[in-house]
Design a protein around this motif. Structure first.
Motif, PDB file in Angstrom:
ATOM      1  N   GLU A  24      46.062  38.889  31.451  1.00 30.87           N
ATOM      2  CA  GLU A  24      44.883  38.938  30.582  1.00 30.87           C
ATOM      3  C   GLU A  24      43.778  38.023  31.113  1.00 30.87           C
ATOM      4  OE1 GLU A  24      44.299  40.926  28.085  1.00 30.87           O
ATOM      5  OE2 GLU A  24      46.253  41.895  28.367  1.00 30.87           O
ATOM      6  N   LEU A  25      44.141  36.880  31.636  1.00 27.20           N
ATOM      7  CA  LEU A  25      43.136  35.987  32.212  1.00 27.20           C
ATOM      8  C   LEU A  25      42.482  36.611  33.440  1.00 27.20           C
ATOM      9  CD1 LEU A  25      44.970  32.541  31.921  1.00 27.20           C
ATOM     10  CD2 LEU A  25      42.963  33.282  30.647  1.00 27.20           C
ATOM     11  N   ASN A  26      43.247  37.340  34.229  1.00 28.79           N
ATOM     12  CA  ASN A  26      42.666  38.027  35.388  1.00 28.79           C
ATOM     13  C   ASN A  26      41.646  39.076  34.962  1.00 28.79           C
ATOM     14  OD1 ASN A  26      44.343  36.528  37.073  1.00 28.79           O
ATOM     15  ND2 ASN A  26      45.948  38.081  37.087  1.00 28.79           N
ATOM     16  N   LYS A  27      41.984  39.841  33.919  1.00 25.46           N
ATOM     17  CA  LYS A  27      41.036  40.854  33.417  1.00 25.46           C
ATOM     18  C   LYS A  27      39.769  40.198  32.880  1.00 25.46           C
ATOM     19  CE  LYS A  27      44.680  44.143  32.144  1.00 25.46           C
ATOM     20  NZ  LYS A  27      45.333  44.861  31.007  1.00 25.46           N
ATOM     21  N   ALA A  28      39.941  39.092  32.155  1.00 25.92           N
ATOM     22  CA  ALA A  28      38.768  38.398  31.606  1.00 25.92           C
ATOM     23  C   ALA A  28      37.881  37.855  32.722  1.00 25.92           C
ATOM     24  CB  ALA A  28      39.226  37.264  30.689  1.00 25.92           C
ATOM     25  N   LEU A  29      38.488  37.359  33.800  1.00 24.02           N
ATOM     26  CA  LEU A  29      37.694  36.851  34.918  1.00 24.02           C
ATOM     27  C   LEU A  29      36.922  37.973  35.605  1.00 24.02           C
ATOM     28  CD1 LEU A  29      36.945  34.564  36.900  1.00 24.02           C
ATOM     29  CD2 LEU A  29      38.925  35.253  38.262  1.00 24.02           C
ATOM     30  N   GLU A  30      37.555  39.110  35.800  1.00 28.21           N
ATOM     31  CA  GLU A  30      36.860  40.230  36.430  1.00 28.21           C
ATOM     32  C   GLU A  30      35.681  40.698  35.583  1.00 28.21           C
ATOM     33  OE1 GLU A  30      39.712  43.237  37.158  1.00 28.21           O
ATOM     34  OE2 GLU A  30      40.860  42.086  38.653  1.00 28.21           O
ATOM     35  N   GLN A  31      35.862  40.768  34.274  1.00 27.81           N
ATOM     36  CA  GLN A  31      34.758  41.158  33.397  1.00 27.81           C
ATOM     37  C   GLN A  31      33.641  40.130  33.424  1.00 27.81           C
ATOM     38  OE1 GLN A  31      36.474  41.772  29.534  1.00 27.81           O
ATOM     39  NE2 GLN A  31      37.638  43.582  30.168  1.00 27.81           N
ATOM     40  N   LEU A  32      33.999  38.842  33.486  1.00 31.14           N
ATOM     41  CA  LEU A  32      32.984  37.794  33.541  1.00 31.14           C
ATOM     42  C   LEU A  32      32.182  37.868  34.830  1.00 31.14           C
ATOM     43  CD1 LEU A  32      31.738  35.245  32.306  1.00 31.14           C
ATOM     44  CD2 LEU A  32      33.543  33.925  33.415  1.00 31.14           C
ATOM     45  N   VAL A  33      32.862  38.066  35.946  1.00 28.88           N
ATOM     46  CA  VAL A  33      32.167  38.164  37.238  1.00 28.88           C
ATOM     47  C   VAL A  33      31.252  39.385  37.261  1.00 28.88           C
ATOM     48  CG1 VAL A  33      32.500  38.522  39.715  1.00 28.88           C
ATOM     49  CG2 VAL A  33      33.953  36.901  38.485  1.00 28.88           C
ATOM     50  N   TRP A  34      31.729  40.504  36.735  1.00 27.18           N
ATOM     51  CA  TRP A  34      30.914  41.721  36.730  1.00 27.18           C
ATOM     52  C   TRP A  34      29.684  41.565  35.832  1.00 27.18           C
ATOM     53  CZ3 TRP A  34      29.591  45.657  39.384  1.00 27.18           C
ATOM     54  CH2 TRP A  34      28.973  46.754  38.787  1.00 27.18           C
ATOM     55  N   SER A  35      29.854  40.945  34.669  1.00 28.14           N
ATOM     56  CA  SER A  35      28.715  40.759  33.763  1.00 28.14           C
ATOM     57  C   SER A  35      27.679  39.817  34.376  1.00 28.14           C
ATOM     58  CB  SER A  35      29.194  40.219  32.421  1.00 28.14           C
ATOM     59  OG  SER A  35      29.794  38.941  32.567  1.00 28.14           O
ATOM     60  N   GLN A  36      28.132  38.746  35.057  1.00 28.22           N
ATOM     61  CA  GLN A  36      27.194  37.846  35.706  1.00 28.22           C
ATOM     62  C   GLN A  36      26.482  38.529  36.870  1.00 28.22           C
ATOM     63  OE1 GLN A  36      26.369  34.754  34.746  1.00 28.22           O
ATOM     64  NE2 GLN A  36      27.722  34.940  32.970  1.00 28.22           N
ATOM     65  N   PHE A  52      26.528  53.168  42.825  1.00 32.50           N
ATOM     66  CA  PHE A  52      27.394  52.377  43.710  1.00 32.50           C
ATOM     67  C   PHE A  52      28.313  51.438  42.919  1.00 32.50           C
ATOM     68  CE2 PHE A  52      23.235  53.085  45.700  1.00 32.50           C
ATOM     69  CZ  PHE A  52      23.617  53.836  46.800  1.00 32.50           C
ATOM     70  N   GLU A  53      28.499  51.706  41.659  1.00 32.82           N
ATOM     71  CA  GLU A  53      29.297  50.800  40.817  1.00 32.82           C
ATOM     72  C   GLU A  53      30.734  50.663  41.305  1.00 32.82           C
ATOM     73  OE1 GLU A  53      30.666  50.358  36.129  1.00 32.82           O
ATOM     74  OE2 GLU A  53      28.862  51.493  36.666  1.00 32.82           O
ATOM     75  N   PRO A  54      31.468  51.735  41.634  1.00 29.88           N
ATOM     76  CA  PRO A  54      32.849  51.546  42.123  1.00 29.88           C
ATOM     77  C   PRO A  54      32.922  50.706  43.389  1.00 29.88           C
ATOM     78  CG  PRO A  54      32.476  53.825  41.488  1.00 29.88           C
ATOM     79  CD  PRO A  54      31.143  53.158  41.500  1.00 29.88           C
ATOM     80  N   GLU A  55      31.956  50.920  44.320  1.00 30.49           N
ATOM     81  CA  GLU A  55      31.981  50.157  45.563  1.00 30.49           C
ATOM     82  C   GLU A  55      31.662  48.680  45.321  1.00 30.49           C
ATOM     83  OE1 GLU A  55      30.585  53.095  45.209  1.00 30.49           O
ATOM     84  OE2 GLU A  55      31.894  54.289  46.521  1.00 30.49           O
ATOM     85  N   VAL A  56      30.715  48.428  44.410  1.00 30.71           N
ATOM     86  CA  VAL A  56      30.362  47.033  44.120  1.00 30.71           C
ATOM     87  C   VAL A  56      31.529  46.319  43.461  1.00 30.71           C
ATOM     88  CG1 VAL A  56      28.816  45.554  42.798  1.00 30.71           C
ATOM     89  CG2 VAL A  56      27.903  47.549  43.977  1.00 30.71           C
ATOM     90  N   LYS A  57      32.208  46.984  42.519  1.00 31.28           N
ATOM     91  CA  LYS A  57      33.373  46.373  41.878  1.00 31.28           C
ATOM     92  C   LYS A  57      34.484  46.108  42.888  1.00 31.28           C
ATOM     93  CE  LYS A  57      32.834  48.120  37.147  1.00 31.28           C
ATOM     94  NZ  LYS A  57      33.442  48.957  36.077  1.00 31.28           N
ATOM     95  N   ALA A  58      34.680  47.052  43.803  1.00 32.21           N
ATOM     96  CA  ALA A  58      35.709  46.859  44.831  1.00 32.21           C
ATOM     97  C   ALA A  58      35.358  45.686  45.736  1.00 32.21           C
ATOM     98  CB  ALA A  58      35.866  48.136  45.647  1.00 32.21           C
ATOM     99  N   PHE A  59      34.082  45.524  46.051  1.00 30.34           N
ATOM    100  CA  PHE A  59      33.662  44.405  46.902  1.00 30.34           C
ATOM    101  C   PHE A  59      33.882  43.064  46.199  1.00 30.34           C
ATOM    102  CE2 PHE A  59      30.299  41.482  48.336  1.00 30.34           C
ATOM    103  CZ  PHE A  59      30.657  41.361  49.668  1.00 30.34           C
ATOM    104  N   LEU A  60      33.560  42.992  44.908  1.00 31.92           N
ATOM    105  CA  LEU A  60      33.783  41.753  44.156  1.00 31.92           C
ATOM    106  C   LEU A  60      35.273  41.440  44.042  1.00 31.92           C
ATOM    107  CD1 LEU A  60      31.144  42.158  41.279  1.00 31.92           C
ATOM    108  CD2 LEU A  60      30.972  40.747  43.337  1.00 31.92           C
ATOM    109  N   LYS A  66      40.470  37.549  48.372  1.00 31.82           N
ATOM    110  CA  LYS A  66      40.439  36.670  49.547  1.00 31.82           C
ATOM    111  C   LYS A  66      40.697  35.210  49.159  1.00 31.82           C
ATOM    112  CE  LYS A  66      39.558  35.217  53.739  1.00 31.82           C
ATOM    113  NZ  LYS A  66      39.711  33.755  53.456  1.00 31.82           N
ATOM    114  N   PHE A  67      40.123  34.772  48.029  1.00 30.64           N
ATOM    115  CA  PHE A  67      40.240  33.362  47.652  1.00 30.64           C
ATOM    116  C   PHE A  67      41.364  33.099  46.664  1.00 30.64           C
ATOM    117  CE2 PHE A  67      35.803  33.791  49.026  1.00 30.64           C
ATOM    118  CZ  PHE A  67      35.717  32.734  49.918  1.00 30.64           C
ATOM    119  N   THR A  68      42.128  34.114  46.322  1.00 29.39           N
ATOM    120  CA  THR A  68      43.240  33.909  45.380  1.00 29.39           C
ATOM    121  C   THR A  68      44.571  34.301  46.017  1.00 29.39           C
ATOM    122  OG1 THR A  68      42.801  36.105  44.423  1.00 29.39           O
ATOM    123  CG2 THR A  68      41.794  34.202  43.332  1.00 29.39           C
TER     124      THR A  68
END
Length: 304
Positions: A24-36, A52-60, A66-68
Motif C-alpha cells: 500500500e505504501l508503494n501504491k501511495a508513493l507512485e500516486q504521489l510522484v505522478w500527481s507532483q 504519452f501517459e503510459p510511457e511517462v508512468k513507465a519512465f517514472l 533504479k533507486f529502490t
C-alpha cells in the motif's frame, strides 16, 4: 566469532500485515510522484500528457526501480517498515541479495506488464477488424487468467504468509526483515492513566445531563449578591425593582413570583417552564404564584 556473524545474517519472517502495508505504501508513493509530476504541466495545453501517459508512468517507475529494487533490494514501502527482498531460490536460511536477473525480470513484470496492459489495444488497433477481435479476446482471456492466478496466490499467501504478489512467487523473491525485531516494551503506567481518564470522562458525560446547571448558577448568584430587608408592598416594587431580575432590562409586562422582585413575563415564564423548581436569583424564593404587577411602573420613573 564465526557463529555470531552467521546468526546476524539469519533472516526473520515478515508478518502478513507488514507485507500488505508495504504494498500500500508503494501504491501511495507512485500516486504521489505522478500527481507532483502532472502539477508541472498545469500551465500547458490540456491533454498534453494524454497521448504519452503510459510511457511517462513507465519512465517514472523505472527511476523508482533504479533507486529502490536495483540499489537496495527493497521498495520504498519495505524500507520504511525495515523489510527487504531475499533471494529465496538459494537453499540457505542466511540472507542472499537478489540477482541481476531477478531485478531485471521484476522490472519487466511490474513496469513492463503495466505498460503493455495500457497500450495493448493501441498496439493492435491498426490490424484488420477480425484479427483485432481475436487479439482482443486473447488479451481479455489472458488478463482474466492473471487475475485468477493473483487471487489464488493471495489465498495461499494468507495461508502460508510468504509471496504477497504473484511476481514474487514466480521470481522466487521473499520479504524478510533487515534487522532482528526487538520486543516492544509497553508502558503500562501510560495505559493506566489513559484508562482512568477515559473512565472519568465517561462518568462526567453520564453525570452532567443530570445536573441543573441553570438552577445551580442562580443559586450561587443569590448567595453572592443577597438582597434583604425589602418589604413586599407595591410601593417597594416600584421603588426598588425597576429592572428585570433576570435580564437586567426595564421589565416588559412585569410579573412577580411572591418575592419583592420584578421579572419580565417572558423571562420568568420561560425559566419556570424550563425548571418547575425555579427560584429567584436575588433572594432564592421559590415560585409561589406568577402574578402580574398591579402597580403601574411608568417609564418616566427611570429618569428619577
Amino acid at each position: 566469532m564465526a557463529s555470531s556473524i552467521g546468526n546476524e545474517k539469519r533472516v526473520n519472517p515478515v508478518l502478513r500485515i507488514s507485507q500488505l502495508d508495504a504494498l500500500e505504501l508503494n501504491k501511495a508513493l507512485e500516486q504521489l510522484v505522478w500527481s507532483q509530476f502532472t502539477n508541472c504541466f498545469h500551465g500547458f495545453k490540456p491533454g498534453v500528457l494524454a497521448h504519452f501517459e503510459p510511457e511517462v508512468k513507465a519512465f517514472l517507475c523505472l527511476i523508482l526501480w533504479k533507486f529502490t529494487i536495483y540499489s537496495k533490494n527493497a521498495t520504498v514501502g519495505q524500507t520504511i517498515l525495515n523489510i527487504q527482498y531475499k533471494n529465496n531460490l538459494s537453499q540457505t536460511e542466511k540472507y542472499q541479495p537478489l540477482s541481476k536477473h531477478q531485478k531485471l525480470w521484476y522490472l519487466i513484470f511490474t513496469v513492463g506488464g503495466r505498460w503493455f496492459e495500457e497500450r495493448c489495444y493501441d498496439l493492435f488497433s491498426n490490424r484488420q477488424q477480425q484479427s483485432f477481435c481475436k487479439i482482443k479476446s486473447c488479451i481479455s482471456f489472458g488478463s482474466g487468467l492473471l487475475n485468477l492466478c493473483g487471487l489464488l496466490n493471495f489465498l495461499i499467501f494468507l495461508r502460508k504468509g510468504t509471496f504477497a504478489t504473484l511476481t514474487e512467487r514466480i521470481l522466487g523473491i521473499r520479504s524478510v526483515f533487515c534487522k532482528p525485531q526487538s520486543v516492544r516494551q509497553v508502558g503500562f503506567e501510560y495505559m493506566n492513566r489513559e484508562l482512568l481518564w477515559h473512565g472519568f470522562a465517561e462518568f462526567l458525560i453520564y453525570l452532567l445531563p443530570l445536573i441543573n446547571v441553570q438552577k445551580l448558577k442562580l443559586k450561587i448568584s443569590s448567595w453572592c449578591s443577597p438582597i434583604a430587608g425589602l418589604s413586599n408592598s407595591e410601593n417597594t416594587l416600584a421603588a426598588h425593582c425597576r429592572e428585570c431580575s433576570l435580564c437586567g432590562e426595564w421589565p416588559t409586562m412585569p410579573h412577580t413570583i411572591g418575592c419583592p422582585h420584578v421579572f419580565c413575563y417572558y423571562c420568568i415564564k420561560s425559566n419556570f417552564l424550563f425548571d418547575m423548581y425555579f427560584t429567584c436569583p436575588k433572594c432564592g424564593s421559590e415560585v409561589h404564584s406568577l402574578q402580574p404587577l398591579k402597580y403601574k411602573i411608568e417609564m418616566t420613573e427611570l429618569r428619577v
